[in-house]
Design a protein around this motif. Structure first.
Motif: not given
Length: 417
Positions: A247-251, A261-264, A281-284
């Motif tokens: 999902a992160v990669k697709a954005a 922000a939502l994907a992360w 923690m990194r993703a937040l």
């Protein structure tokens, strides 16, 4: 631990809840009070801006409306003054049909949008469909998945049939596919809330295909992230992390900040559920950085709910999942002090996380208090998620069964699986 902010009195909560149940802004509420007044009172009415300032204070419970405004509130809401300003707290109750009739466009709120087989469709039809999808999102803010699953899938089926049976230009077809993707996302979310996880996964899969075909990468990311979130909660944690990464990669880099922000955020949750604290923690941090770059840019309607408060909730949930209650409790306490009381399901879910965090912090008395609030609030919510969270909370508190408040709670709400 620090003391929680004192909640507003019952009448203040009710004033805001009744207003929001009617989807009135504070500006519209001021207008309704004016319209409820007889002509001789209207002639002495203060400015709209002045009344709105008063409204903010009343809804915050800083002081109570005077007798004139109490009467006008009662007239505007159609509720007896003694009930509206009484001491007993009760949120406005509406049936699913009443809520949908208020929100959904059209004369028959529960009827699917009629297909127009063989007819050429254009922008008006797309706009009608998009409005209905967004209306279903607003209904989901108030109702549980079990109340909404049938109308949600009727709407999705109608949109798919329209795409297959009607004629349209290539550009209109892309727009229609995007609407199908959005409809699939909210239908999947509703099905998941109703405990129909396989049906939800199928809806998400349909939506991902539609978004990909429409060339809408932001929507595709949102749908993959929605599926990742479900898998994080009920499936294989390793698969959830893979999906959330996708999902992160697709954005795209140029995606609206709230989409990134939502994907992360969903990746942070997947890592937390997978017990990977450092990755969570990194993703937040990435989610926070993404939202910090938001300058009010226009974005898709389905991101309307993503804001700093929601990210704060996710951060608190991650801390709770990782057994770091000293970080989780202040965040959740702050959010709950100002949360929209008409969103009963989400409020109950957030209270469940607070109860668990308090139990982890060895504060069983306060945990029992918040758990009781959650259980009483969610009793009439048709949501599988709130039911599951109720069991989590009660099971969490069983180790404190010797504490009087917990013992009384467990007697009132026995764990029955």
């Amino acid at each position: 631990m620090g003391k929680a902010r004192k909640p507003p009195p019952a009448w203040a909560v009710r004033l805001r809840a009744e207003r929001e149940a009617r989807f009135w802004s504070q500006k519209e509420m001021a207008r309704q009070l004016y319209e409820a007044a007889p002509p001789e009172v209207q002639s002495t009415f203060p400015s709209r801006a002045s009344v709105m300032r008063e409204l903010r204070d009343w809804e915050a419970g800083r002081w109570k409306p005077g007798s004139r405004y109490k009467r006008l509130y009662a007239l505007a809401f159609g509720i007896d003054e003694s009930v509206l300003f009484g001491d007993t707290f009760k949120l406005p109750g509406k049936s699913p049909e009443e809520v949908l009739a208020t929100i959904l466009p059209g004369s028959d709120s529960l009827a699917p949008l009629a297909t127009r087989a063989g007819r050429r469709i254009g922008e008006t039809t797309i706009e009608d469909l998009a409005a209905r999808v967004h209306s279903m999102r607003l209904a989901d803010d108030i109702l549980g998945g079990e109340d909404l699953i049938v109308p949600a899938f009727r709407e999705l089926d109608a949109a798919v049939r329209l795409y297959r049976e009607a004629t349209h230009t290539e550009e209109t077809g892309w727009k229609l596919l995007a609407v199908i993707g959005e409809s699939a996302q909210i239908a999947g979310w509703i099905a998941s809330d109703a405990g129909q996880h396989e049906q939800a996964a199928q809806a998400y899969g349909l939506g991902i295909s539609a978004a990909k075909e429409a060339g809408d990468a932001v929507l595709e990311s949102n749908l993959i992230g929605s599926l990742a979130y479900q898998v994080s909660n009920v499936g294989d944690m390793g698969s959830a992390v893979v999906l959330a990464h996708a999902a992160v990669k697709a954005a795209p880099v140029h995606s609206p900040p709230r989409a990134r922000a939502l994907a992360w955020d969903r990746l942070a949750w997947a890592h937390a559920r997978n017990s990977d604290a450092q990755a969570a923690m990194r993703a937040l941090g990435e989610a926070s950085d993404a939202l910090a770059s938001d300058r009010g840019q226009p974005g898709p309607g389905y991101l309307y709910w993503v804001d700093a408060g929601e990210l704060q909730v996710m951060e608190a949930r991650v801390y709770t999942e990782l057994r770091r209650p000293l970080r989780a409790v202040p965040l959740l306490t702050d959010v709950l002090a100002r949360y929209n009381t008409t969103h009963t399901r989400e409020l109950a879910l957030y209270l469940s996380w607070l109860a668990v965090a308090l139990a982890d912090a060895n504060e069983p008395e306060e945990a029992a208090h918040q758990a009781r609030r959650m259980l009483e609030m969610s009793a009439d919510v048709a949501s599988d998620r709130t039911h599951d969270r109720s069991l989590v909370v009660l099971n969490k508190l069983t180790s404190y069964a010797d504490v009087p408040q917990v013992r009384e709670l467990l007697a009132d709400f026995p764990v029955d699986g």
